[in-house]
Design a protein around this motif. Structure first.
Motif, PDB file in Angstrom:
ATOM      1  N   TYR A 107       0.831  -1.206   0.000  1.00 12.61           N
ATOM      2  CA  TYR A 107       0.000   0.000   0.000  1.00 12.61           C
ATOM      3  C   TYR A 107       0.859   1.248   0.000  1.00 12.61           C
ATOM      4  CZ  TYR A 107      -3.347  -3.461   1.099  1.00 12.61           C
ATOM      5  OH  TYR A 107      -4.105  -4.572   1.042  1.00 12.61           O
TER       6      TYR A 107
ATOM      7  N   PHE B 192      -4.318   3.169   5.089  1.00 19.20           N
ATOM      8  CA  PHE B 192      -4.702   2.485   3.854  1.00 19.20           C
ATOM      9  C   PHE B 192      -5.521   3.408   2.950  1.00 19.20           C
ATOM     10  CE2 PHE B 192      -4.126  -0.807   7.008  1.00 19.20           C
ATOM     11  CZ  PHE B 192      -3.299  -1.681   6.333  1.00 19.20           C
TER      12      PHE B 192
ATOM     13  N   ASP C 247       0.877  -8.101  11.883  1.00 13.81           N
ATOM     14  CA  ASP C 247       1.376  -6.906  11.193  1.00 13.81           C
ATOM     15  C   ASP C 247       2.098  -7.333   9.917  1.00 13.81           C
ATOM     16  OD1 ASP C 247       1.688  -3.796  12.199  1.00 13.81           O
ATOM     17  OD2 ASP C 247       3.231  -4.343  10.745  1.00 13.81           O
ATOM     18  N   HIS C 248       2.368  -6.329   9.096  1.00 20.04           N
ATOM     19  CA  HIS C 248       3.014  -6.597   7.823  1.00 20.04           C
ATOM     20  C   HIS C 248       4.454  -6.106   7.813  1.00 20.04           C
ATOM     21  CE1 HIS C 248       3.510  -6.486   3.404  1.00 20.04           C
ATOM     22  NE2 HIS C 248       2.668  -7.478   3.463  1.00 20.04           N
ATOM     23  N   SER C 249       4.914  -5.627   8.969  1.00 22.97           N
ATOM     24  CA  SER C 249       6.288  -5.145   9.027  1.00 22.97           C
ATOM     25  C   SER C 249       7.135  -6.151   9.789  1.00 22.97           C
ATOM     26  CB  SER C 249       6.327  -3.787   9.733  1.00 22.97           C
ATOM     27  OG  SER C 249       7.615  -3.547  10.239  1.00 22.97           O
TER      28      SER C 249
ATOM     29  N   GLN D 192       2.737   2.256   3.179  1.00 20.83           N
ATOM     30  CA  GLN D 192       3.541   1.260   3.874  1.00 20.83           C
ATOM     31  C   GLN D 192       5.021   1.581   3.890  1.00 20.83           C
ATOM     32  OE1 GLN D 192       1.249  -2.223   2.229  1.00 20.83           O
ATOM     33  NE2 GLN D 192       2.360  -3.170   3.880  1.00 20.83           N
TER      34      GLN D 192
ATOM     35  N   CYS E 289      -2.676  -5.072  12.599  1.00 22.98           N
ATOM     36  CA  CYS E 289      -1.740  -3.962  12.384  1.00 22.98           C
ATOM     37  C   CYS E 289      -1.163  -3.576  13.744  1.00 22.98           C
ATOM     38  CB  CYS E 289      -2.394  -2.758  11.724  1.00 22.98           C
ATOM     39  SG  CYS E 289      -3.101  -3.120  10.125  1.00 22.98           S
TER      40      CYS E 289
ATOM     41  N   ARG F 234      -5.675  -0.288  15.706  1.00 26.15           N
ATOM     42  CA  ARG F 234      -5.429   1.065  16.224  1.00 26.15           C
ATOM     43  C   ARG F 234      -4.552   1.890  15.284  1.00 26.15           C
ATOM     44  NH1 ARG F 234      -2.281   0.793  19.762  1.00 26.15           N
ATOM     45  NH2 ARG F 234      -2.767   2.578  21.101  1.00 26.15           N
ATOM     46  N   HIS F 235      -5.013   3.096  15.011  1.00 23.92           N
ATOM     47  CA  HIS F 235      -4.264   4.055  14.179  1.00 23.92           C
ATOM     48  C   HIS F 235      -3.858   3.474  12.831  1.00 23.92           C
ATOM     49  CE1 HIS F 235      -3.815   6.752  17.615  1.00 23.92           C
ATOM     50  NE2 HIS F 235      -3.588   5.664  18.311  1.00 23.92           N
ATOM     51  N   SER F 236      -4.628   2.572  12.317  1.00 25.56           N
ATOM     52  CA  SER F 236      -4.169   1.893  11.115  1.00 25.56           C
ATOM     53  C   SER F 236      -5.119   1.989   9.929  1.00 25.56           C
ATOM     54  CB  SER F 236      -3.888   0.412  11.424  1.00 25.56           C
ATOM     55  OG  SER F 236      -2.823   0.330  12.335  1.00 25.56           O
TER      56      SER F 236
ATOM     57  N   GLY G 124       1.403 -10.885   8.321  1.00 23.76           N
ATOM     58  CA  GLY G 124       0.277 -11.047   7.405  1.00 23.76           C
ATOM     59  C   GLY G 124      -0.179  -9.720   6.844  1.00 23.76           C
ATOM     60  N   ASP G 125      -1.033  -9.814   5.859  1.00 19.01           N
ATOM     61  CA  ASP G 125      -1.598  -8.633   5.220  1.00 19.01           C
ATOM     62  C   ASP G 125      -3.017  -8.442   5.748  1.00 19.01           C
ATOM     63  OD1 ASP G 125      -2.666  -6.727   3.596  1.00 19.01           O
ATOM     64  OD2 ASP G 125      -2.149  -7.723   1.708  1.00 19.01           O
ATOM     65  N   ALA G 126      -3.245  -7.296   6.388  1.00 18.99           N
ATOM     66  CA  ALA G 126      -4.548  -7.047   7.016  1.00 18.99           C
ATOM     67  C   ALA G 126      -5.695  -7.072   6.002  1.00 18.99           C
ATOM     68  CB  ALA G 126      -4.510  -5.696   7.720  1.00 18.99           C
TER      69      ALA G 126
ATOM     70  N   GLY H 154       1.759  -3.240  14.871  1.00 17.57           N
ATOM     71  CA  GLY H 154       2.980  -2.445  15.005  1.00 17.57           C
ATOM     72  C   GLY H 154       4.008  -3.190  15.823  1.00 17.57           C
TER      73      GLY H 154
END
Ligand SMILES: C[S@@+](CC[C@H](N)C(=O)[O-])C[C@H]1O[C@@H](n2cnc3c(N)ncnc32)[C@H](O)[C@@H]1O
Length: 392
Positions: free
Chosen positions: A122, A240, A190-192, A125, A167, A234-236, A216-218, A169
């Motif tokens: 995204y 996107f 999360d994806h990081s 990201q 997500c 949260r805050h995510s 994983g990918d949300a 974090g």
């Protein structure tokens, strides 16, 4: 050794350990010669490399044909003149056509390979997955937890539940949840990879067990339907470009009768006194900056509509304000300082903002810090909290 060079809109980095030359930012030259410094840096980087040389363009948010041709020709030239060299190009779907274009090089030489970093990459990201973001998240959670601890219970979180933090974090919120609410199961996704590594390390250092950290990918989770009593994000949604897509996934993994809990900001409503005007100007610019990268940091009050349109019932929304009077004002000042670095430096540079703009932009953050630390000052950061129940 890492060599780094900056221009107004893009930068390059060479990481000798990884034999990787990376490009970041917006690469839109009018003429090929505008890239001559960058191409020379690439030549210099590759001069001591044999075997695989990596060219990474996945952190580019924009790229034009002129840039593609200059890079493509250089890569072909390298593999043709250097028998000991292979080149791997990493692209991303942010610059939609880049993978297709670079893939043509694969057909021209078997010494060139190309891969797309992630099919579901995204726009935002590139910033939020960076390890530099870890500090921002850590200081933020420190400030929000004192409010959220009570709010979570009001929104229906109870001990012994099956909980997912999507997500997540760096996982510090999951650690706090685990300690305070002792869920029966806690999955944090999360994806990081940098953030997840950090999260696992913190949990192990703190002796906290039972959190299942997953990559994983949300927008397309491998988690099964109807699994969790309480799903937090949260805050995510604000990072996107299509938050409703993430919400659909949160809905899917939530059990019927369970709740999805989201927090989001409306950054243009950050405030402070004294120096209110400069602070207001800067945070309005933050909203525009995020918009430029297809993210919406103004989502907060829109959360109610998103949840209702997402099929949730019994939707509840409220807000709280993190302020300098909550505890140690220096904590809030630290958060603002980390925003300044990310927004007025990294992101503004990648947008191609000039120095005069960046200075004015940074000044609003400095003024916010001034307000936060002033003995008679007041500084605030509003956050919207909303949750909805998945129908039975
Ligand atoms: C603004 S941060 C919020 C992190 C955490 N919830 C918090 O409040 O501290 C957004 C997070 O979303 C993650 N993220 C971005 N795209 C994602 C995706 N496609 N799937 C899962 N996580 C993603 C980022 O890595 C980052 O950790």
């Amino acid at each position: 050794m890492i060599a780094e060079k900056m221009t107004q809109a893009f930068q390059w980095t060479y990481n000798e350990n990884d034999q990787e030359f990376s490009l970041h930012g917006s690469l839109r030259p009018q003429r090929a010669d505008e890239l001559s410094n960058c191409i020379s840096a690439l030549e210099q980087s590759v001069s001591n490399v044999s075997g695989m040389f990596y060219v990474n363009v996945r952190r580019l948010v924009r790229m034009n044909n002129v840039a593609f041709h200059a890079l493509g020709c250089k890569i072909l030239d390298l593999v043709r003149t250097r028998t000991d060299l292979k080149v791997h190009v990493t692209t991303s779907s942010v610059v939609g056509w880049a993978t297709r274009k670079f893939a043509v090089l694969e057909t021209m030489s078997d010494k060139i390979t190309v891969s797309e970093y992630d099919n579901e990459f995204y726009p935002g990201q590139s910033f939020v997955e960076d390890s530099a973001f870890i500090h921002v998240l850590r200081t933020q959670t420190k400030l929000t937890w004192r409010h959220e601890k009570d709010l979570l219970a009001k929104h229906g979180l109870k001990p012994g539940m099956q909980v997912a933090d999507i997500c997540c974090g760096i996982g510090d919120f999951a650690v706090l949840l685990q300690k305070e609410f002792a869920p029966d199961r806690l999955v944090a996704l999360d994806h990081s990879r940098a953030s997840l590594d950090y999260a696992r390390r913190v949990a192990s250092d703190f002796g906290v067990r039972g959190i299942d950290y997953v990559f994983g990918d949300a927008a397309d989770m491998l988690l099964e339907d109807n699994q969790f009593d309480f799903v937090t994000c949260r805050h995510s949604l604000q990072v996107f470009d299509r938050p409703e897509r993430i919400l659909k996934e949160l809905f899917r993994i939530c059990k019927p009768g369970g709740r999805v809990y989201v927090t989001n900001e409306k950054n243009s409503h950050c405030l402070g006194e004294p120096r209110g005007e400069s602070i207001q100007w800067t945070y309005t610019e933050v909203a525009k900056l995020w918009h430029h990268f297809d993210m919406d940091i103004e989502i907060g009050p829109k959360s109610r509509r998103l949840l209702i349109e997402g099929g949730f019932e019994d939707v509840s929304i409220g807000s709280f304000m993190v302020t300098n009077t909550d505890g140690n004002p220096q904590d809030f000042a630290d958060v603002i300082e980390s925003w300044k670095k990310l927004f007025a430096d990294t992101m503004a540079t990648q947008r191609g903002d000039d120095e005069a703009f960046k200075e004015k932009f940074a000044k609003g953050f400095d003024d916010h810090i001034f307000a936060a630390l002033h003995p008679k000052g007041y500084a605030g950061w509003p956050i919207w909290v909303a949750s909805g129940r998945k129908p039975l």
